[in-house]
Design a protein around this motif. Structure first.
Motif, mmCIF file in Angstrom:
data_model
loop_
_atom_site.group_PDB
_atom_site.id
_atom_site.type_symbol
_atom_site.label_atom_id
_atom_site.label_comp_id
_atom_site.label_asym_id
_atom_site.label_seq_id
_atom_site.Cartn_x
_atom_site.Cartn_y
_atom_site.Cartn_z
ATOM 1 N N LYS A 1 0.701 -1.802 0.224
ATOM 2 C CA LYS A 1 0.138 0.157 -0.006
ATOM 3 C C LYS A 1 0.864 0.899 -0.374
ATOM 4 O O LYS A 1 1.254 2.298 -0.656
ATOM 5 C CB LYS A 1 -0.876 -0.224 1.359
ATOM 6 N N THR A 2 2.375 1.139 0.514
ATOM 7 C CA THR A 2 3.009 2.732 0.697
ATOM 8 C C THR A 2 3.067 2.853 -0.522
ATOM 9 O O THR A 2 3.199 4.159 -0.884
ATOM 10 C CB THR A 2 3.960 2.131 2.053
ATOM 11 N N GLU B 1 1.060 4.038 -2.693
ATOM 12 C CA GLU B 1 0.037 5.855 -2.311
ATOM 13 C C GLU B 1 2.154 6.577 -3.278
ATOM 14 O O GLU B 1 1.677 6.997 -3.628
ATOM 15 C CB GLU B 1 0.248 6.235 -0.681
ATOM 16 N N CYS C 1 4.043 8.638 3.235
ATOM 17 C CA CYS C 1 2.615 7.600 2.825
ATOM 18 C C CYS C 1 2.736 6.967 3.885
ATOM 19 O O CYS C 1 1.592 6.197 4.567
ATOM 20 C CB CYS C 1 3.265 7.387 1.296
ATOM 21 N N GLU D 1 3.550 6.791 7.168
ATOM 22 C CA GLU D 1 2.610 7.359 8.173
ATOM 23 C C GLU D 1 1.554 8.129 7.904
ATOM 24 O O GLU D 1 0.208 7.570 8.547
ATOM 25 C CB GLU D 1 3.517 8.729 8.569
ATOM 26 N N LYS D 2 0.957 8.224 6.831
ATOM 27 C CA LYS D 2 -0.149 8.775 6.224
ATOM 28 C C LYS D 2 -1.210 7.109 6.451
ATOM 29 O O LYS D 2 -2.241 6.971 7.207
ATOM 30 C CB LYS D 2 -0.274 9.226 4.971
ATOM 31 N N LEU D 3 -0.875 6.144 6.069
ATOM 32 C CA LEU D 3 -1.571 4.597 5.967
ATOM 33 C C LEU D 3 -1.887 4.351 7.504
ATOM 34 O O LEU D 3 -2.974 4.458 7.767
ATOM 35 C CB LEU D 3 -0.809 4.175 5.372
ATOM 36 N N SER E 1 -1.256 6.685 10.200
ATOM 37 C CA SER E 1 -2.800 7.198 11.043
ATOM 38 C C SER E 1 -3.979 7.485 10.702
ATOM 39 O O SER E 1 -5.285 7.678 11.274
ATOM 40 C CB SER E 1 -2.229 8.530 10.736
ATOM 41 N N GLN E 2 -4.191 6.518 9.559
ATOM 42 C CA GLN E 2 -5.843 6.246 8.786
ATOM 43 C C GLN E 2 -5.808 4.878 9.793
ATOM 44 O O GLN E 2 -7.393 4.343 9.259
ATOM 45 C CB GLN E 2 -5.627 6.513 7.095
ATOM 46 N N GLY E 3 -5.618 4.057 9.806
ATOM 47 C CA GLY E 3 -5.667 2.607 10.684
ATOM 48 C C GLY E 3 -5.422 1.524 10.280
ATOM 49 O O GLY E 3 -6.082 1.292 9.122
#
Length: 143
Positions: free
Chosen positions: A5-6, A9, A135, A137-139, A141-143
Motif C-alpha cells: 500500500k505504501t 501511494e 506515505c 505515516e499517512k497510512l 494514521s488512517q488505521g
C-alpha cells in the motif's frame, strides 16, 4: 500489505509530480491506485509485460533497487498519458490501465528500457525513501 500500500501511494505522489493530469483524473473519478497497479507491484510485472521485458526490468531492479519499479510504472503512465486521459469514468480508467501494458512500447524491450531512464526524469532513492516514510505515516494514521 503495508509495504504494498505504501509503494502504491508513493507511485500516486510521483504521478502527481510528474504526470499531474493523470493524477487529477484519478482523483476526480475516485480511482485508488491500488485498483489499477496492485498486480504491477505484487508480481513485479510478470504476466503483465512480455517476459523479455520483465527480465530486463528485473536485471535493473537487482542492480539499481526498487526505484526501477517506479520508473517502469511512471514510463507506462507518461507514455500513455493522452490515452489514459481519454477515460471518462471509473471502469474506463481501469480498462485503460490494463491496455497500457500491451503493444509495441513494451514489446520492444531495448527502447522501453531506455525510456524508463529518461521519461520519468530525475528519481533518486532518497526521494523514494522520503515519500515512503510520509506515505507510510499517512497510512498508519488512517488505521
Amino acid at each position: 500489505m503495508l509495504g504494498l500500500k505504501t509503494d502504491q501511494e508513493v507511485l500516486g505522489e510521483l504521478v502527481k509530480m510528474k504526470v499531474p493530469a493523470v493524477a487529477e483524473l484519478m482523483e476526480r473519478h475516485g480511482v485508488m491506485w491500488t485498483l489499477v497497479v496492485s498486480r504491477w507491484f505484487i508480481c513485479l510485472f510478470i504476466d503483465i509485460l512480455p517476459v523479455e521485458t520483465v527480465l530486463r526490468i528485473w536485471d535493473c531492479l537487482f542492480y539499481e533497487g526498487s526505484k526501477i519499479i517506479f520508473r517502469v510504472a511512471l514510463t507506462l503512465i507518461k507514455q500513455h498519458q493522452a490515452f489514459i486521459l481519454e477515460a471518462t469514468n471509473f471502469p474506463d480508467i481501469c480498462d485503460k490501465f490494463k491496455q497500457i501494458t500491451k503493444g509495441t512500447l513494451v514489446t520492444e524491450c531495448h527502447s522501453f528500457m531506455q525510456k524508463i531512464f529518461t521519461d520519468p526524469g530525475s528519481l533518486s532513492m532518497a526521494t523514494v525513501n522520503k515519500l515512503r516514510e510520509s506515505c507510510r505515516e499517512k497510512l498508519l494514521s488512517q488505521g
